[in-house]
Design a protein around this motif. Structure first.
Motif, PDB file in Angstrom:
ATOM      1  N   SER A 178      -5.345  -5.677  -4.905  1.00  0.00           N
ATOM      2  CA  SER A 178      -5.998  -5.840  -6.208  1.00  0.00           C
ATOM      3  C   SER A 178      -7.031  -4.736  -6.409  1.00  0.00           C
ATOM      4  O   SER A 178      -7.637  -4.243  -5.451  1.00  0.00           O
ATOM      5  N   VAL A 179      -7.193  -4.352  -7.678  1.00  0.00           N
ATOM      6  CA  VAL A 179      -8.162  -3.337  -8.087  1.00  0.00           C
ATOM      7  C   VAL A 179      -8.954  -3.912  -9.248  1.00  0.00           C
ATOM      8  O   VAL A 179      -8.377  -4.332 -10.252  1.00  0.00           O
ATOM      9  N   THR A 180     -10.290  -3.951  -9.118  1.00  0.00           N
ATOM     10  CA  THR A 180     -11.162  -4.479 -10.164  1.00  0.00           C
ATOM     11  C   THR A 180     -12.019  -3.348 -10.722  1.00  0.00           C
ATOM     12  O   THR A 180     -12.640  -2.598  -9.970  1.00  0.00           O
TER      13      THR A 180
ATOM     14  N   HIS B 293       0.838  -1.205   0.000  1.00  0.00           N
ATOM     15  CA  HIS B 293       0.000   0.000   0.000  1.00  0.00           C
ATOM     16  C   HIS B 293       0.871   1.253   0.000  1.00  0.00           C
ATOM     17  O   HIS B 293       0.615   2.207  -0.753  1.00  0.00           O
ATOM     18  N   ALA B 294       1.897   1.250   0.825  1.00  0.00           N
ATOM     19  CA  ALA B 294       2.779   2.415   0.891  1.00  0.00           C
ATOM     20  C   ALA B 294       3.477   2.648  -0.451  1.00  0.00           C
ATOM     21  O   ALA B 294       3.689   3.800  -0.859  1.00  0.00           O
ATOM     22  N   GLU B 295       3.825   1.556  -1.149  1.00  0.00           N
ATOM     23  CA  GLU B 295       4.468   1.708  -2.457  1.00  0.00           C
ATOM     24  C   GLU B 295       3.520   2.383  -3.448  1.00  0.00           C
ATOM     25  O   GLU B 295       3.925   3.301  -4.182  1.00  0.00           O
TER      26      GLU B 295
ATOM     27  N   ALA C 163      -6.572  -5.910 -11.685  1.00  0.00           N
ATOM     28  CA  ALA C 163      -5.122  -5.699 -11.635  1.00  0.00           C
ATOM     29  C   ALA C 163      -4.638  -6.081 -10.240  1.00  0.00           C
ATOM     30  O   ALA C 163      -5.290  -5.773  -9.240  1.00  0.00           O
ATOM     31  N   ARG C 164      -3.490  -6.745 -10.190  1.00  0.00           N
ATOM     32  CA  ARG C 164      -2.919  -7.196  -8.920  1.00  0.00           C
ATOM     33  C   ARG C 164      -1.536  -6.585  -8.735  1.00  0.00           C
ATOM     34  O   ARG C 164      -0.742  -6.569  -9.677  1.00  0.00           O
ATOM     35  N   TYR C 165      -1.279  -6.121  -7.523  1.00  0.00           N
ATOM     36  CA  TYR C 165       0.047  -5.590  -7.213  1.00  0.00           C
ATOM     37  C   TYR C 165       0.668  -6.435  -6.119  1.00  0.00           C
ATOM     38  O   TYR C 165       0.178  -6.492  -4.995  1.00  0.00           O
ATOM     39  N   LEU C 166       1.775  -7.088  -6.478  1.00  0.00           N
ATOM     40  CA  LEU C 166       2.481  -7.960  -5.542  1.00  0.00           C
ATOM     41  C   LEU C 166       3.867  -7.434  -5.233  1.00  0.00           C
ATOM     42  O   LEU C 166       4.711  -8.145  -4.684  1.00  0.00           O
ATOM     43  N   GLY C 167       4.116  -6.166  -5.615  1.00  0.00           N
ATOM     44  CA  GLY C 167       5.418  -5.556  -5.406  1.00  0.00           C
ATOM     45  C   GLY C 167       6.224  -5.535  -6.689  1.00  0.00           C
ATOM     46  O   GLY C 167       5.924  -6.231  -7.657  1.00  0.00           O
ATOM     47  N   GLY C 168       7.277  -4.701  -6.699  1.00  0.00           N
ATOM     48  CA  GLY C 168       8.165  -4.678  -7.843  1.00  0.00           C
ATOM     49  C   GLY C 168       8.031  -3.472  -8.743  1.00  0.00           C
ATOM     50  O   GLY C 168       8.659  -3.437  -9.802  1.00  0.00           O
ATOM     51  N   GLY C 169       7.195  -2.495  -8.406  1.00  0.00           N
ATOM     52  CA  GLY C 169       7.084  -1.296  -9.221  1.00  0.00           C
ATOM     53  C   GLY C 169       5.972  -1.350 -10.243  1.00  0.00           C
ATOM     54  O   GLY C 169       5.229  -2.331 -10.343  1.00  0.00           O
ATOM     55  N   LEU C 170       5.864  -0.297 -11.026  1.00  0.00           N
ATOM     56  CA  LEU C 170       4.760  -0.168 -11.982  1.00  0.00           C
ATOM     57  C   LEU C 170       4.752  -1.297 -13.007  1.00  0.00           C
ATOM     58  O   LEU C 170       3.691  -1.795 -13.387  1.00  0.00           O
TER      59      LEU C 170
ATOM     60  N   PHE D   5      -3.231   1.837 -18.284  1.00  0.00           N
ATOM     61  CA  PHE D   5      -4.090   1.105 -17.354  1.00  0.00           C
ATOM     62  C   PHE D   5      -3.410   0.953 -15.999  1.00  0.00           C
ATOM     63  O   PHE D   5      -4.061   1.029 -14.949  1.00  0.00           O
ATOM     64  N   ARG D   6      -2.108   0.723 -16.016  1.00  0.00           N
ATOM     65  CA  ARG D   6      -1.387   0.610 -14.743  1.00  0.00           C
ATOM     66  C   ARG D   6      -1.429   1.923 -13.981  1.00  0.00           C
ATOM     67  O   ARG D   6      -1.579   1.935 -12.751  1.00  0.00           O
ATOM     68  N   VAL D   7      -1.308   3.026 -14.687  1.00  0.00           N
ATOM     69  CA  VAL D   7      -1.429   4.330 -14.029  1.00  0.00           C
ATOM     70  C   VAL D   7      -2.831   4.515 -13.457  1.00  0.00           C
ATOM     71  O   VAL D   7      -3.004   5.020 -12.339  1.00  0.00           O
ATOM     72  N   ALA D   8      -3.861   4.073 -14.209  1.00  0.00           N
ATOM     73  CA  ALA D   8      -5.236   4.168 -13.704  1.00  0.00           C
ATOM     74  C   ALA D   8      -5.412   3.354 -12.439  1.00  0.00           C
ATOM     75  O   ALA D   8      -6.133   3.758 -11.510  1.00  0.00           O
ATOM     76  N   VAL D   9      -4.749   2.194 -12.353  1.00  0.00           N
ATOM     77  CA  VAL D   9      -4.824   1.366 -11.146  1.00  0.00           C
ATOM     78  C   VAL D   9      -4.236   2.114  -9.954  1.00  0.00           C
ATOM     79  O   VAL D   9      -4.824   2.152  -8.861  1.00  0.00           O
ATOM     80  N   VAL D  10      -3.074   2.714 -10.142  1.00  0.00           N
ATOM     81  CA  VAL D  10      -2.437   3.457  -9.056  1.00  0.00           C
ATOM     82  C   VAL D  10      -3.315   4.628  -8.621  1.00  0.00           C
ATOM     83  O   VAL D  10      -3.532   4.857  -7.416  1.00  0.00           O
TER      84      VAL D  10
END
Length: 674
Positions: A156-158, A113-115, A166-173, A188-193
């Protein structure tokens, strides 16, 4: 700390869904078989990433995860070797980086979350470019419903409209993992963030506006829209000035022309409203039993308010006011649906068709597929379409979907929940039995839970899909035939004794359903449910039955419009009499309209009555000042009970304008208090 340990720590967060999102289940199965039979080992550790040998090939994988990994094999996409290497590292073949003391799964999610919260405008713009950042901001601003956020071992963001997760498990954009291939994945990745940040109270600065000189085409459309708004306002005023009970074919022609014009300048929502008003006027002119001049007046007031809102926002109209073309569809990688039956229909504007209903449990929404044609087109019959091929490869007929699980791949879904019958969509059909069927449906046992999402304003249109539900009644009353309204009525009772009346208007297309319900006599089988579309009409709950849910029977979904009566083959005397008498069909619209007026203060009801009386007989020939005086008294009475929204009417505007403004205020108060 070694690169392999860092990579293993990221991969340890991957679950089954995350691995499948990388490729597909078949490739994942083959990778697991390779893991058992192939030699897998660390070839080199470079600190930022690690090389893993899988048999004769080498996979290079870093903390951005398998989506950014490379393999020495010829494959241009993610291959089974990359999955094999990732599974091997995730399984603990290399000790992952040691967590901080006391770190738990929730602590790992907090770190992720902090990332996401740490990405700023400069980073996101550099990643996707200014057009990509602008697109992401606009996509979130235009969304009909907000993305759904979850956190467990990862974030995750649906996006409900697209069915994309979209799933974020770490490692950057670059490590943001989408479960379907999309063009311009960076935006799309920017929209997720941005979606994650906005949901947690952080709204980054919007992109600078585009600076470009308007083209001749855009200037022409702006001018055309301006002229249209004036034309629509004039015809709406004339419907009230002449009187909605005394309209002429000339008014109808002007409404039809306005609807076509609105569609041409991409005022899609206004075009739909004007078509509905024109259809209602056509029924009034034909003296149809289904005509309702008060329903027409309500539509005119909404259209008038919409035109005023478009006028105020001219040049910067938000999508909620413009609406969307019905032909606009988004591709969804996978939909897991339950078929709930279908209904044939014919409208007063000359269209007929078949609509089938599906429940999307993952999206918690009802979806529909419709095949429609003008009723002048030979060779198309809505009832026959039920057993004809399609609509998707793998589904033999629409009837074959009833009571079954339908998995659609590469489906096309419109913003208002319509499924397209494109050939690219494939369907996998499986049985769904017993309690599993009812468990999959949004069953309601109390009618108090059936509050249809209200349209509280022009920026908040009614949710059509929320009208469909599955009802489980505690009891029912005998079926009744209303000879005046030419409608079959079937009252259902909940545990508190509240009544919901199911209605089927007479039509030759509905003759079978009327026969089936008449044969029931109002008695539901033990444990049965009813799939119906429910709306509130002038304070009363009214539904349209589609099918029965019978968990004790082999074919659990009984499509009332098509399936035979399992208990009787006798002909309905009611239907036979109507057919013999040549009773005229009551056309039924494919989409219901919401009228959610509940109990409101007496001054508001009295003000509505003032408006309706004046609008029915027409205000063009009234004594100057009479309409304003009556409205002023009604507004004052409403203010006296605390409704300050009813300000003193402006005496400088025309009586027609005053009536429509007052009625729109009444509608909003009714919906807010209903």
């Amino acid at each position: 700390m070694s690169g392999s340990a860092d990579v293993a720590a990221v991969l340890a967060r991957y679950d089954e869904d995350a691995w499948v999102a990388l490729a597909n289940r078949g490739l994942l199965r083959r990778a697991r078989k390779d893991l058992e039979s192939s030699s897998v080992r660390v070839v080199a550790d470079h600190g930022a990433d690690v090389e893993v040998g899988v048999g004769e090939v080498t996979v290079r994988i870093g903390v951005a995860g398998p989506s950014q990994a490379t393999c020495s094999c010829p494959s241009a996409v993610i291959c089974q070797h990359i999955l094999t290497a990732g599974l091997w590292l995730a399984a603990g073949a290399v000790a992952p980086a040691a967590p901080d003391a006391g770190e738990s799964a929730s602590g790992a999610a907090d770190a992720l979350h902090a990332e996401l919260m740490g990405f700023d405008v400069e980073t996101l713009t550099a990643y996707a470019g200014l057009p990509g950042y602008r697109w992401a901001c606009q996509a979130l601003d235009d969304a009909d419903e907000p993305p759904v956020l979850t956190r467990d071992g990862y974030l995750s963001v649906t996006f409900p409209r697209r069915g994309l997760t979209a799933r974020y498990l770490g490692g950057g954009l670059d490590a943001l993992l989408l479960d379907e291939a999309v063009p311009h994945v960076e935006r799309f990745r920017v929209a997720v963030v941005l979606a994650w940040q906005r949901a947690h109270g952080l709204v980054l600065a919007p992109p600078p506006p585009l600076k470009s000189r308007p083209s001749e085409e855009s200037r022409s459309r702006v001018e055309s829209r301006q002229r249209l708004r004036g034309t629509v306002t004039a015809v709406l005023h004339d419907t009230v000035r002449v009187g909605i009970s005394h309209l002429s074919p000339a008014i109808h022609e002007r409404l039809v022309t306005s609807a076509v014009w609105a569609q041409g300048v991409e005022y899609h929502r206004l075009a739909l409203l004007m078509r509905r008003i024109a259809d209602e006027v056509e029924l009034l002119l034909a003296r149809s039993a289904r005509a309702d001049d008060l329903a027409l007046l309500d539509e005119v007031a909404v259209a008038h308010a919409l035109v005023a809102a478009l006028d105020n926002a001219a040049g910067e109209e938000p999508p909620t006011l413009l609406g969307r073309a019905r032909a606009s569809y988004d591709q969804v990688r996978r939909l897991d649906l339950v078929g709930l039956g279908g209904r044939p229909w014919r409208t007063g504007s000359g269209y007929q068709g078949l609509t089938c209903l599906f429940w999307d449990a993952a999206g918690s929404r009802m979806l529909t597929w419709t095949d429609a044609r003008p009723d002048t087109l030979p060779g198309f019959a809505p009832r026959a379409r039920w057993t004809q091929p399609g609509p998707w490869t793998g589904l033999s007929t629409p009837a074959a979907a009833t009571g079954r699980r339908i998995v659609l791949t590469h489906a096309q879904v419109s913003p208002d929940g319509r499924l397209s019958g494109v050939e690219a969509t494939t369907a996998a059909v499986t049985e769904l039995r017993g309690a599993a069927l009812l468990d999959a449906l949004p069953v309601r046992e109390s009618w108090g839970e059936l509050a249809v999402r209200r349209a509280t304003g022009l920026r908040d249109p009614a949710d059509q899909s929320s009208m469909w539900t599955a009802l489980r009644a505690a009891g029912s009353l005998p079926v009744q035939w209303d000879g005046v309204a030419q409608t079959l009525r079937w009252p259902l009772l909940d545990g508190e004794g509240d009544v919901l009346t199911l209605e089927v208007p007479w039509s030759r297309l509905h003759a079978h359903a009327i026969s089936r319900i008449e044969a029931l006599g109002g008695a539901l089988p033990q444990g049965a449910g009813v799939v119906a579309r429910v709306q509130r009409v002038r304070g009363q709950l009214v539904g349209e039955p589609l099918s029965l849910v019978l968990p004790e029977r082999a074919d659990e979904i009984d499509a009332l419009h098509f399936d035979p009566d399992p208990g009787s083959t006798a002909e309905s005397a009611l239907v036979a009499g109507l057919l013999a008498a040549g009773a005229a069909d009551r056309p039924t619209p494919p989409d219901a309209r919401v009228d959610d007026a509940g109990l409101v203060p007496a001054p508001v009801a009295a003000l509505r009555s003032i408006v309706e009386q004046a609008a029915q007989r027409g205000c063009g020939g009234t004594v100057p000042g009479e309409v304003h005086s009556r409205l002023a008294q009604g507004h004052a009475a409403a203010r006296a009970v605390g409704l300050s929204v009813f300000a003193e009417p402006d005496p400088s505007i025309t009586p027609a304008e005053s009536l429509l403004r007052s009625l729109y205020l009444v509608q909003q108060v009714e919906r807010a208090l209903g």
